[in-house]
Design an enzyme around this catalytic site. Structure first.
Site, PDB file in Angstrom:
ATOM      1  N   HIS A 127       1.033  -1.500  -0.162  1.00  0.00           N
ATOM      2  CA  HIS A 127       0.040  -0.413  -0.059  1.00  0.00           C
ATOM      3  C   HIS A 127       0.986   1.645   0.281  1.00  0.00           C
ATOM      4  O   HIS A 127       0.690   2.577   0.398  1.00  0.00           O
ATOM      5  CB  HIS A 127      -1.283  -0.331   1.221  1.00  0.00           C
ATOM      6  CG  HIS A 127      -0.220   0.036   2.483  1.00  0.00           C
ATOM      7  ND1 HIS A 127      -0.701  -0.612   3.862  1.00  0.00           N
ATOM      8  CD2 HIS A 127       0.500   0.573   3.080  1.00  0.00           C
ATOM      9  CE1 HIS A 127       0.245  -0.298   4.103  1.00  0.00           C
ATOM     10  NE2 HIS A 127       0.913   0.026   4.547  1.00  0.00           N
TER      11      HIS A 127
ATOM     12  N   HIS B   7      -2.517   4.140   9.869  1.00  0.00           N
ATOM     13  CA  HIS B   7      -1.260   4.853  10.333  1.00  0.00           C
ATOM     14  C   HIS B   7      -2.121   5.999  10.684  1.00  0.00           C
ATOM     15  O   HIS B   7      -1.343   7.346  10.959  1.00  0.00           O
ATOM     16  CB  HIS B   7      -0.507   5.006   9.029  1.00  0.00           C
ATOM     17  CG  HIS B   7      -0.191   4.064   7.696  1.00  0.00           C
ATOM     18  ND1 HIS B   7      -1.355   3.303   7.537  1.00  0.00           N
ATOM     19  CD2 HIS B   7       0.283   3.003   7.832  1.00  0.00           C
ATOM     20  CE1 HIS B   7      -1.152   2.160   6.222  1.00  0.00           C
ATOM     21  NE2 HIS B   7       0.137   2.091   6.999  1.00  0.00           N
TER      22      HIS B   7
ATOM     23  N   HIS C 196       9.837  -3.556   4.783  1.00  0.00           N
ATOM     24  CA  HIS C 196      10.720  -2.138   5.066  1.00  0.00           C
ATOM     25  C   HIS C 196       9.973  -2.105   6.241  1.00  0.00           C
ATOM     26  O   HIS C 196       9.903  -2.310   7.153  1.00  0.00           O
ATOM     27  CB  HIS C 196       9.542  -1.200   4.227  1.00  0.00           C
ATOM     28  CG  HIS C 196       7.689  -1.281   4.310  1.00  0.00           C
ATOM     29  ND1 HIS C 196       7.556  -2.205   4.668  1.00  0.00           N
ATOM     30  CD2 HIS C 196       6.697  -0.200   4.703  1.00  0.00           C
ATOM     31  CE1 HIS C 196       5.726  -1.947   5.142  1.00  0.00           C
ATOM     32  NE2 HIS C 196       6.063  -0.067   5.313  1.00  0.00           N
TER      33      HIS C 196
ATOM     34  N   GLU D 104       3.350  -5.425   8.641  1.00  0.00           N
ATOM     35  CA  GLU D 104       1.985  -5.141   7.921  1.00  0.00           C
ATOM     36  C   GLU D 104       1.585  -6.588   7.918  1.00  0.00           C
ATOM     37  O   GLU D 104       0.473  -6.655   7.035  1.00  0.00           O
ATOM     38  CB  GLU D 104       2.184  -4.100   7.110  1.00  0.00           C
ATOM     39  CG  GLU D 104       2.639  -2.682   7.636  1.00  0.00           C
ATOM     40  CD  GLU D 104       2.768  -1.428   6.484  1.00  0.00           C
ATOM     41  OE1 GLU D 104       2.232  -1.110   7.269  1.00  0.00           O
ATOM     42  OE2 GLU D 104       2.934  -2.362   5.688  1.00  0.00           O
TER      43      GLU D 104
HETATM   44  C1  DHB Z   1       5.951   4.032   3.207  1.00  0.00           C
HETATM   45  C2  DHB Z   1       5.496   2.530   3.349  1.00  0.00           C
HETATM   46  C3  DHB Z   1       4.346   1.910   3.797  1.00  0.00           C
HETATM   47  O1  DHB Z   1       4.102   0.989   4.212  1.00  0.00           O
HETATM   48  C4  DHB Z   1       3.739   3.404   4.858  1.00  0.00           C
HETATM   49  O2  DHB Z   1       2.377   3.395   5.441  1.00  0.00           O
HETATM   50  C5  DHB Z   1       4.274   4.580   4.578  1.00  0.00           C
HETATM   51  C6  DHB Z   1       5.313   4.719   3.438  1.00  0.00           C
HETATM   52  C7  DHB Z   1       7.171   4.102   2.154  1.00  0.00           C
HETATM   53  O3  DHB Z   1       7.794   3.447   1.833  1.00  0.00           O
HETATM   54  O4  DHB Z   1       7.601   5.430   2.339  1.00  0.00           O
HETATM   55 FE    FE Z   2       2.459   1.316   5.715  1.00  0.00          FE
END
Ligand code: DHB
Ligand code: FE
Length: 283
Positions: free
Chosen positions: A12, A59, A196, A243
């Site tokens: 997402h 978020h 991430h 996530e």
């Molecule tokens: C990013 C990824 C995410 O899942 C999020 O909620 C906010 C930012 C990113 O990669 O910048």
């Molecule tokens: Fe996210």
């Protein structure tokens, strides 16, 4: 009766939404990301679900530290895209199948999953970006092609639910949906991930080998995938990789045996590994 015909796993990344909203999808940076969703958009047109049951995370938009429900179900008539700092995304308001959402709330709670009922909720990139990548550009004055029932999972404040709990919730979601009397084609989305980390010393962490194995397990061995521990997500996929527990709700709602009809994996988009899979229920 309503039927779950397929599941979609999908990242997402908010910057993907921004690239679409600002007309930058053909940039050298973004093109490979969007190429991988062309087949998905054709598939969505053919599949033409009446309802998307969309498992996502908020978020700190609808919820903040004052209230952190583990699982909450969107039961309002509609959900407005939230302002995440640059104004709300220029996409349509998300419309619910409210009667079915009420049925699902009742079924899940009586099935002993204690769900928070949301009668007023805004939705952030966690919900709108997966819709955008799967449907392509939809103007704010148009309508999303399907009704959407949002299920929001806490993955922001520890402890989030376990993969096992999410997998079993998926099975309860299936019982709920398949006991609804209207003939509806339902597709379930599990969103977020893949690897991430946005913060501190390991910011920028991406683990493609681990992610690709996770995609394999989604198709072949969902039970093994559901047993992955929080510590493994944290160690191998970074703090925001957690996530991915949301994908187990999607996978638990499908048959044990599924057909993988599409997969896309690309690194990086913003700070994130983009992962996507489409799984059809074998009939
Ligand atoms: C990013 C990824 C995410 O899942 C999020 O909620 C906010 C930012 C990113 O990669 O910048
Ligand atoms: Fe996210």
């Amino acid at each position: 009766m309503a039927r779950i015909t397929a599941g979609v796993g999908c990242s997402h990344v908010p910057a993907i939404g921004v690239a679409m909203d600002t007309g930058n999808t053909n940039d050298v940076y973004w093109k490979p990301v969007f190429n991988g969703f062309e087949k998905s958009r054709e598939w969505m047109k053919k599949q033409n679900p009446d309802v998307i049951f969309l498992v996502y995370n908020d978020h700190c938009t609808a919820f903040d530290a004052s209230c952190i429900p583990t699982f909450s179900l969107g039961c309002a008539a509609e959900f407005k895209p939230a302002d995440e700092g640059w104004g709300p995304r220029p996409v349509p308001v998300v419309k619910n199948h409210q009667k079915m959402a009420s049925h699902i709330a009742q079924s899940l709670i009586l099935d002993e999953f204690d769900i928070t009922i949301m009668n007023d909720m805004e939705v952030d990139h966690g919900l709108t970006v997966p819709l955008s990548v799967m449907y392509g550009d939809v103007k704010p004055e148009e309508e999303w092609p399907a009704l959407v029932i949002p299920l929001c999972v806490n993955v922001v404040q520890y402890p989030p639910p376990t993969g096992n709990r999410c997998y079993n919730l998926g099975k309860a979601v299936r019982r709920a949906i398949e006991s609804y009397e209207e003939d509806l084609n339902v597709v379930i989305f599990g969103t977020g991930g893949m690897s991430h980390q946005l913060q501190y010393k390991r910011a920028g962490l991406i683990n493609s080998k681990w992610d690709k194995n996770f995609l394999d397990l989604m198709t072949r061995d969902p039970l093994a995938a559901s047993k992955i521990s929080h510590l493994e997500y944290l160690r191998e996929t970074g703090s925001e990789g957690i996530e991915m527990v949301m994908w187990h709700v999607m996978r638990g709602a499908l048959n044990d045996e599924v057909t993988e009809v599409h997969r896309h994996y690309h690194v990086p988009a913003s700070n994130t590994a983009v992962g996507h899979i489409i799984l059809e229920n074998n009939t």
